[in-house]
Design a protein around this motif. Structure first.
Motif, short mmCIF file in Angstrom:
data_model
loop_
_atom_site.label_atom_id
_atom_site.label_comp_id
_atom_site.label_asym_id
_atom_site.label_seq_id
_atom_site.Cartn_x
_atom_site.Cartn_y
_atom_site.Cartn_z
N ASN A 1 19.16 -11.00 -15.79
CA ASN A 1 18.07 -10.17 -15.87
C ASN A 1 16.65 -10.40 -15.67
OD1 ASN A 1 18.44 -7.17 -16.85
ND2 ASN A 1 20.07 -8.25 -18.52
N HIS A 2 16.54 -11.68 -15.74
CA HIS A 2 15.16 -12.46 -15.58
C HIS A 2 14.83 -12.20 -13.99
CE1 HIS A 2 15.13 -13.50 -19.45
NE2 HIS A 2 15.99 -14.42 -19.41
N LEU A 3 15.93 -12.56 -13.29
CA LEU A 3 15.77 -12.60 -11.79
C LEU A 3 15.41 -11.10 -11.40
CD1 LEU A 3 16.39 -13.81 -8.95
CD2 LEU A 3 18.80 -12.73 -9.02
N ILE A 4 16.10 -9.87 -11.69
CA ILE A 4 15.75 -8.68 -11.24
C ILE A 4 14.57 -8.13 -11.58
CG2 ILE A 4 18.14 -8.01 -10.64
CD1 ILE A 4 18.35 -6.63 -13.35
N LEU B 1 23.38 -11.27 -3.22
CA LEU B 1 22.26 -11.57 -3.73
C LEU B 1 20.85 -10.97 -3.04
CD1 LEU B 1 22.73 -15.18 -5.33
CD2 LEU B 1 22.74 -12.95 -6.56
N PRO B 2 21.00 -11.17 -1.66
CA PRO B 2 19.78 -10.75 -0.84
C PRO B 2 19.77 -9.10 -1.20
CG PRO B 2 21.00 -12.13 0.46
CD PRO B 2 21.88 -11.96 -0.82
N HIS B 3 20.67 -8.45 -1.41
CA HIS B 3 20.77 -7.12 -1.14
C HIS B 3 20.17 -6.76 -2.69
CE1 HIS B 3 21.67 -2.92 -0.77
NE2 HIS B 3 22.72 -3.01 -1.45
N LEU B 4 20.76 -7.61 -3.74
CA LEU B 4 20.06 -7.36 -5.19
C LEU B 4 18.61 -7.42 -5.37
CD1 LEU B 4 21.02 -7.23 -8.30
CD2 LEU B 4 21.16 -9.46 -8.41
N VAL B 5 18.37 -8.50 -4.95
CA VAL B 5 16.86 -8.73 -4.90
C VAL B 5 15.78 -7.91 -4.00
CG1 VAL B 5 17.07 -11.12 -5.84
CG2 VAL B 5 16.62 -10.87 -3.43
N GLU B 6 16.36 -7.56 -2.81
CA GLU B 6 15.46 -6.48 -2.02
C GLU B 6 15.55 -5.41 -2.88
OE1 GLU B 6 17.17 -5.02 1.55
OE2 GLU B 6 15.17 -4.31 2.09
N ALA B 7 16.58 -5.12 -3.45
CA ALA B 7 16.57 -3.56 -4.24
C ALA B 7 15.53 -3.74 -5.31
CB ALA B 7 18.07 -3.10 -4.51
N ALA B 8 15.55 -4.80 -6.21
CA ALA B 8 14.59 -4.77 -7.25
C ALA B 8 13.49 -5.13 -6.97
CB ALA B 8 15.29 -6.19 -7.83
N GLY B 9 12.87 -5.43 -5.41
CA GLY B 9 11.55 -5.33 -5.15
C GLY B 9 10.72 -6.89 -4.69
N ALA B 10 11.85 -7.75 -4.28
CA ALA B 10 11.18 -8.96 -3.61
C ALA B 10 10.48 -8.63 -2.34
CB ALA B 10 12.21 -9.97 -3.59
N VAL C 1 12.85 -12.05 1.57
CA VAL C 1 14.41 -12.58 1.25
C VAL C 1 14.91 -13.03 2.32
CG1 VAL C 1 16.36 -11.59 0.56
CG2 VAL C 1 14.35 -10.53 -0.24
N ALA C 2 15.31 -14.30 2.35
CA ALA C 2 15.93 -15.00 3.43
C ALA C 2 17.33 -15.80 2.90
CB ALA C 2 15.01 -16.21 3.96
N ARG C 3 18.21 -15.69 3.92
CA ARG C 3 19.43 -16.69 3.47
C ARG C 3 19.80 -17.55 4.61
NH1 ARG C 3 24.74 -13.56 3.56
NH2 ARG C 3 24.59 -13.36 1.38
N TRP C 4 19.85 -18.85 4.02
CA TRP C 4 20.40 -20.00 5.21
C TRP C 4 21.61 -20.60 4.53
CZ3 TRP C 4 18.41 -19.12 9.66
CH2 TRP C 4 17.03 -18.47 9.86
N THR C 5 22.36 -21.39 5.51
CA THR C 5 23.29 -22.29 4.79
C THR C 5 22.77 -23.80 4.99
OG1 THR C 5 24.46 -22.95 6.66
CG2 THR C 5 25.01 -20.80 5.80
N GLU D 1 24.50 -5.28 4.28
CA GLU D 1 25.47 -5.59 5.05
C GLU D 1 25.96 -6.89 5.34
OE1 GLU D 1 24.75 -3.53 8.72
OE2 GLU D 1 24.79 -1.75 7.82
N VAL D 2 25.31 -7.75 4.16
CA VAL D 2 25.32 -9.20 4.43
C VAL D 2 26.18 -9.91 3.40
CG1 VAL D 2 23.09 -9.49 5.51
CG2 VAL D 2 22.90 -9.72 3.20
#
Lengths: 286, 75
Positions: A107-110, A160-169, A172-176, A239-240
């Motif tokens: 909850n804190h994240l979103i 997670l990227p979808h979640l935080v984008e929808a919440a308003g970040a 947003v990036a993802r790497w390995t 889609e990620v």
């Protein structure tokens, strides 16, 4: 021994080395990238604070020689929010794992993303609760064998990227852990961004995730990342989603601008208080 | 530095010029740390240092930039 030292060394509490992370774990690699990003962005270390929650990644706060705090489980973001609001000049980094950030502190994240609080969140995602013995986490892909799903997990995983984008970040990036240079650049970029930045790093957990799922060791996982990850900047985050052994879409997905929490708070106060609102260099409690 | 190594093999695998190999020697924890097998090939790119999860290795370019190497092989 030469005059050269490891560039990450000044950022480490060397008396605490060697660390407890398993052979083949990727968390140390992310710390390298973080240290390089700090060097590259020439950030003032006096103005930097690092906050971690609980878990394997949570131990980063104890290993880096920065102003750092190891908070209670899931509460890294609320603690960091308080730091940022009380001292807006600080650059506050939240460095924690997927379980701490998206499950216990979900909850804190979103809500931090919704409010667009100026935090840089680095989420090391090893797809499992690693420190507690490998239980199913919200980020565990379907069909994965874990200690609480010995016949395979039936749950769909958080994207997670979808979640935080929808919440308003705003970033947003993802790497390995294979993409070390890109990750370091991404972290440095996030430091130049005002607002809620979220960087997800997919990392091996050879002891619990890869072993139980017969996916080899840390090195095999790194080879899998090398082979199966595809850089798609600006890919739609819906889609990620991750699967067990499928393609991993990495890249910078979101980079946008919207007013951060403190800007919005000022604007709201100015609007409703009119002349009574006195602009100060900092908004402080008195 | 050699004592920090846990022999994950990341530096050996991802060295772009294949400078390193895991040695047969042991450190005090029983791991086989890497050693330099092709020193002349090292470009000093420090990719080993970026990958090493145990902060046990790093690469650098020597200042008098002959096309030389300088991986201070795990210390």
């Amino acid at each position: 021994m030469s005059d050269f030292t490891n560039p990450v060394e000044p950022f480490l509490r060397t008396d605490r080395m060697p660390h407890i992370w398993c052979p083949g774990c990727g968390i140390g690699t992310t710390v390298n990238c973080f240290a390089r990003a700090l060097i590259e962005s020439k950030i003032d270390l006096e103005s930097l604070a690092l906050v971690s929650g609980i878990g394997c990644t949570g131990r980063v706060a104890g290993y880096v020689k920065l102003d750092s705090f190891h908070t209670t489980h899931g509460r890294a973001i609320p603690f960091a929010t308080g730091l940022k609001l009380a001292n807006p000049k600080l650059n506050v980094v939240v460095y924690s794992g997927d379980g701490d950030l998206s499950a216990i502190g979900g909850n804190h994240l979103i809500h931090a993303a919704r409010r667009n609080i100026d935090l840089k969140v680095i989420c090391v995602n090893n797809l499992i609760y690693a420190m507690t013995g490998g239980q199913t986490a919200p980020t565990t892909p379907s069909h994965a064998i874990t200690s609480t799903s010995p016949y395979g997990s039936c749950e769909p995983a958080f994207n997670l990227p979808h979640l935080v984008e929808a919440a308003g970040a705003v970033y947003v990036a993802r790497w390995t852990t294979f993409h070390v240079r890109q990750l370091a650049r991404s972290i440095a970029e996030a430091f130049n961004k005002k607002g809620f930045s979220f960087i997800e790093v997919i990392s091996p957990c050879p002891t619990l995730f890869q072993r139980r799922n017969k996916l080899g060791d840390g090195l095999d996982t790194m080879k899998y990342y090398k082979e199966k990850s595809k850089v798609k900047h600006g890919a739609p985050t819906s889609e990620v989603g991750m699967t067990m052994t499928g393609e991993i879409i990495v890249g910078k997905f979101v980079d946008r601008d919207r007013p951060d929490y403190q800007t919005m708070a000022r604007a709201q106060l100015a609007e409703s208080l009119g002349d009574r609102f006195v602009e100060q260099a900092e908004m402080v409690c008195s | 530095m050699v004592e920090r190594c846990k022999a994950c093999g990341f530096c050996v695998e991802f060295c772009p010029t294949k400078v390193l190999a895991l040695s047969s020697a042991f450190n005090s924890k029983g791991y086989h740390p890497p050693h330099v097998v092709n020193p002349e090939k090292c470009s000093g790119c420090d990719l080993c240092g970026m990958y090493c999860p145990d902060f046990a290795i790093y690469g650098y370019k020597l200042p008098n930039a002959a096309p030389q190497k300088g991986v201070p092989d795990e210390g």
